[in-house]
Each structure stands twice: as structure tokens, then as C-alpha cells.
Design an enzyme around this catalytic site. Structure first.
Site, PDB file in Angstrom:
ATOM      1  N   TYR A 139       0.851  -1.191   0.000  1.00  0.00           N
ATOM      2  CA  TYR A 139       0.000   0.000   0.000  1.00  0.00           C
ATOM      3  C   TYR A 139       0.886   1.239   0.000  1.00  0.00           C
ATOM      4  O   TYR A 139       1.670   1.451   0.929  1.00  0.00           O
ATOM      5  CB  TYR A 139      -0.922  -0.003   1.224  1.00  0.00           C
ATOM      6  CG  TYR A 139      -1.802   1.213   1.290  1.00  0.00           C
ATOM      7  CD1 TYR A 139      -2.818   1.401   0.364  1.00  0.00           C
ATOM      8  CD2 TYR A 139      -1.609   2.185   2.265  1.00  0.00           C
ATOM      9  CE1 TYR A 139      -3.620   2.532   0.401  1.00  0.00           C
ATOM     10  CE2 TYR A 139      -2.409   3.316   2.313  1.00  0.00           C
ATOM     11  CZ  TYR A 139      -3.413   3.481   1.386  1.00  0.00           C
ATOM     12  OH  TYR A 139      -4.207   4.599   1.430  1.00  0.00           O
ATOM     13  N   ARG A 169     -10.585   0.125 -22.685  1.00  0.00           N
ATOM     14  CA  ARG A 169     -11.740   0.854 -23.239  1.00  0.00           C
ATOM     15  C   ARG A 169     -11.432   2.344 -23.278  1.00  0.00           C
ATOM     16  O   ARG A 169     -10.392   2.770 -22.788  1.00  0.00           O
ATOM     17  CB  ARG A 169     -12.951   0.616 -22.329  1.00  0.00           C
ATOM     18  CG  ARG A 169     -12.619   0.990 -20.892  1.00  0.00           C
ATOM     19  CD  ARG A 169     -13.816   1.079 -20.007  1.00  0.00           C
ATOM     20  NE  ARG A 169     -13.455   1.178 -18.612  1.00  0.00           N
ATOM     21  CZ  ARG A 169     -13.138   2.286 -17.973  1.00  0.00           C
ATOM     22  NH1 ARG A 169     -13.122   3.440 -18.600  1.00  0.00           N
ATOM     23  NH2 ARG A 169     -12.829   2.281 -16.685  1.00  0.00           N
TER      24      ARG A 169
END
Ligand code: ADP
Length: 446
Positions: free
Chosen positions: A201, A290
Site C-alpha cells: 500500500y 476501453r
């Protein structure tokens, strides 16, 4: 070239695709739910087909209904836009099998890059820098072992994740147990598969993504980066390019790494590689196979029409230019305007009684709304995108301030006041922000 394209989407992106088709002399077919009979995308398209009731699952996600609509109208290609079925490899495969062109990558490419675990593996093999991470974690013991190896804090992520769901952070072993269990449960509920993995993280990164275009003949170009660090709940709010954090040399370096990686992966169509960026290092997170909501800022600084390029590539055309032909001009910023109460972000659907779009040099508005239009309550609350282009970041900011002032939407609450507040903060003006900046700012001003 295609003669007729079916647009499997709604809202501003459906209009965006329609506009590119029209300019290319391609006829368009709109599909719509019963709730969208009066929508602008339906009004502007050459033909329209109602594909089901208001609920997305019964209409915009209804694969057989969409393919049937394409057959009935004789469409030779389908553009999925973003959201809905745009990253659904099963849909792309269904479209391919029906002899219709899918305007996007192949279903196999979507499968490879849509799964975060296989995408990570492909990214590593293709030479992309990735966040230190694990393979799929079968048990909590696996998770504990990997967390020791990677070092806390860690983030558990769903293999099929999207929209920020199924992600849980753990700062130590005690927290890991709960994070692991919760991430799996959330993933199961949201994506059917409960397979999760782990990443280091990063505590204060920026979100910087690279836009690419690749044709079917192995030609790949990158169109620079977009900085999307202004986020709330892992959802982008304002995006800009170039990133205030990168210089030309850094841009060139990551651009070349990305270009080569995409060549190696063998991807075709438009795509975006998302990275976290911290202390001068990039960490690949995922690829979006996309068009993206924020694509217009890249169009503004490169002069390249990304939807047109997607259509050309799908029809078998070669790019026709190389990296050396790509130039970046000026600075662009996009604000996503949502029909939401800016104080608590509750969706605010309803009737638009008055709409005045800002205009002038360097101002682009992509929106489906019109005076008298009723925003249905069933879909995403984004109703407009304001895209500003200026010679410099400062001139783009001045122009954005002016355009937000000029924008009038009456009848529903919108997030325009939030945008005005963000762009007047010294840290935003200085480009000094990371992915936590907006949430910290809102917390302080509660
Ligand atoms: P989704 O597909 O659900 O959008 P992403 O993998 O794109 O998920 O991550 C969404 C956001 O979550 C990122 O923009 C970032 O803010 C945060 N995030 C994801 N991975 C990490 C990480 N390893 N360290 C820190 N933040 C992360």
C-alpha cells in the site's frame, strides 16, 4: 469502413460516439431503456431501438437484446462506450461470434488485461514497473506470509475488482485478518469471484495514467499521461494533463516503457495503463481496455480524436503515424459535473429547468442534458463534463474558473460548487496534491 455503428451506451458517451461516427459518414443506432426514450442520444441517432426496462440489468447490460438490435438494424459494428458492457469479455466474444465488429480490443485481450492478477503477470513480463505484490491468496496464512515479505501497510484487492470495491488496507497483522475476510466477502458480493491478492500500500501516491493507441499491425503510440489524483471514494473528480508532477524527460521515459510493453502484450485499440506514482517511481495498477471518461483532455493537447481512432483501428486501418508525429500542446483540465448534492454527494435526479452551457475559446462541454430534460434516477449521476484547454496550466485554470461561473444548471443540485472550491485552493493551484488530498480537504472543511 463501417456503414452503421450501434452504440451500446447512454448519456454523454453515447453522444460522443455518435459525433465521431457522423463526422466519418457512419450511420448510428442508439439503444435505450424505457426510461431513456427522451434522451438526447436517442434523439440524435439515425435509428433507435428500445432494448428493455429502466433497470440496467434488463437493458444496457442485456447482451442478447443489444445483439438482436444490431441484427435488426443491420449494424456492422458495436461501440460499447465506458461502463456497462465495455469491459465485459463475454459480451465482446458474443459480438465477435455474431460476425459484428467490436470497437475495442479482442475478447482475449480483454480477458488477459481485465483480470488484475493475469494483467499484473503480463505487465511484469512486458517490463512494466508494478507495485510489489502477491499472487492469488488462498488462505489467511498465505496472506500473512506475503504481508511479511512485502512489508506493511498492504492492500488486499479483488482479482476482478472495479469501482474501488473489494479493496481493504491493513497496517499490521491484526488488521490483516479482518481486511482479508472483508475483501473476500465484498469481492464475492460485487464480482462473483472472491479471489483476492495483495499489493504494497503506497501511502501518498498520485494517480497517473498513460493513454495508448495500437493498431492491428503492431504499431503503438502513447499519447502522454493524465493526472487523476483528485479523487473521492476512489472515483475521479478532476483530471488534468500534463501532470504537474512530471517533467518532459520523465514523460518520455515512462511513455517509451509503456509503448514497448503494449507492443509486447500485443494489445489493439485504445487503452489506458493506470499507475500510482510516488517519489519519482511508477507502479502499474491496472489497464482499462476501453475509452475513459477523461479521454477528452488527451484529445485537447494532442489534437487526436480517440473515438475516431478506435473506429478506424477496429475497421482494420493502420494508425498511419508514429510516436515522433505526436506532439503535446498546452494544458487541459476536465471537471466531472454530477447531479449530486455537493454537501453529501447524494444523487439528485430530476428535471432540468434551465441549462446554459459555457462556451468560448478552449471550452468543450460533453453533455446529454437539455432544458426540460428529466434526469432518470437509475443511472450514473454524471451529467456533464467540462473540458478546458489553455496554453499553460495557469491559463487553463483561469479559463476553467470563468467557465464554471458561466455554467448554469437549474432544477437539480450539481457538484459545480465543489469544483469551484477545489480549484481555488492554493495546493491545487500549485499542483501539490495526491490521491488523498480531496478527502483530507473535505474532512477539514466539514
Ligand atoms: P478499481 O479497479 O476498483 O478502480 P484500482 O486498482 O484502479 O481499482 O485502484 C483504485 C484506487 O485505489 C487507486 O486510484 C488508488 O487511489 C487506490 N489504490 C489502489 N492500489 C493501491 C496501492 N497499492 N496503494 C495505494 N493506493 C492504491
Amino acid at each position: 469502413m463501417f456503414e452503421k455503428v450501434l452504440i451500446a451506451n447512454r448519456g454523454e458517451v453515447a453522444l460522443r460516439i455518435h459525433r465521431a461516427c457522423r463526422e466519418m459518414g457512419i450511420r448510428t443506432v442508439a439503444v435505450h431503456s424505457e426510461a431513456d426514450a427522451n434522451a438526447m442520444h436517442v434523439r440524435l441517432a439515425d435509428e433507435a431501438v428500445c432494448i428493455g426496462p429502466a433497470k440496467s440489468a434488463d437493458s444496457y447490460l442485456n447482451k442478447p437484446a443489444i445483439i438482436t438490435a444490431a441484427h435488426i438494424t443491420g449494424a456492422d459494428a458495436i461501440h460499447p462506450g465506458f461502463g456497462f458492457l465495455s469491459e465485459n469479455a463475454d459480451f465482446a466474444e458474443m459480438v465477435e461470434k455474431h460476425g459484428i465488429a467490436f470497437i475495442g480490443p479482442t475478447s482475449a485481450q480483454m480477458r488477459l488485461m481485465g483480470d488484475k492478477i493475469t494483467a499484473r503477470k503480463a505487465a511484469i513480463e512486458a517490463g512494466l514497473p508494478v507495485t510489489p505484490g502477491s499472487p492469488a491468496l488462498d488462505t489467511i496464512e498465505d496472506a500473512i506470509d506475503w504481508a511479511e515479505k512485502i512489508g506493511y501497510p498492504v492492500i488486499i484487492k479483488a482479482k476482478d475488482g472495479g469501482g474501488g470495491k473489494g479493496m481493504k488496507i491493513a497496517f499490521n497483522k491484526d488488521e490483516l485478518n479482518q481486511a482479508y475476510t472483508m475483501a473476500r466477502a465484498e469481492a464475492k458480493a460485487a464480482f462473483t469471484s472472491d479471489v483476492v491478492y495483495m499489493e504494497k500500500y503506497l501511502q501518498n501516491p498520485r494517480h497517473i495514467e498513460m493513454q495508448i493507441l495500437a493498431d492491428k499491425y503492431g504499431n503503438v503510440v502513447h499519447l502522454g499521461e493524465r493526472d487523476c489524483s483528485i479523487q473521492r471514494n476512489n472515483q475521479k473528480v478532476i483530471e488534468e494533463c500534463p501532470s504537474p508532477a512530471l517533467n518532459d524527460a520523465e514523460r518520455k521515459k515512462i511513455g517509451e516503457i509503456v509503448r514497448k510493453a503494449v507492443e509486447k502484450i500485443g494489445y489493439t485499440s485504445a487503452g489506458t495503463l493506470e499507475f500510482l506514482y510516488e517519489n519519482g517511481e511508477f507502479y502499474f495498477m491496472e489497464m482499462n481496455t476501453r475509452l475513459q471518461v477523461e479521454h477528452p483532455i488527451t484529445e485537447a493537447i494532442t489534437g487526436i480524436d480517440l473515438v475516431r481512432e478506435q473506429i478506424r483501428i477496429a475497421s482494420g486501418a493502420a494508425l498511419g503515424y508514429t510516436q515522433d508525429d505526436i506532439t503535446f500542446n498546452g494544458h487541459a483540465i476536465e471537471c466531472r459535473i454530477n447531479a449530486e448534492d455537493p454537501s453529501n454527494f447524494a444523487p439528485c435526479p430530476g428535471k432540468i429547468v434551465e441549462w446554459h452551457a459555457p462556451g468560448g475559446l478552449g471550452v468543450r462541454v460533453d453533455s446529454e442534458i437539455y432544458s426540460g430534460y428529466t434526469i432518470p434516477p437509475y443511472y450514473d449521476s454524471m451529467i456533464a463534463k467540462l473540458i478546458i484547454h489553455g496554453k499553460t496550466r495557469n491559463s487553463a485554470l483561469m479559463r476553467l474558473r470563468r467557465a464554471l461561473e458561466e455554467c448554469i444548471i437549474m432544477g437539480v443540485k450539481t457538484t459545480i460548487p465543489l469544483h469551484q472550491e477545489i480549484i481555488s485552493q492554493a495546493e491545487y493551484i500549485d499542483g501539490q496534491y495526491n490521491i488523498h488530498w480531496l478527502e483530507n480537504f473535505m474532512e477539514k472543511n466539514k
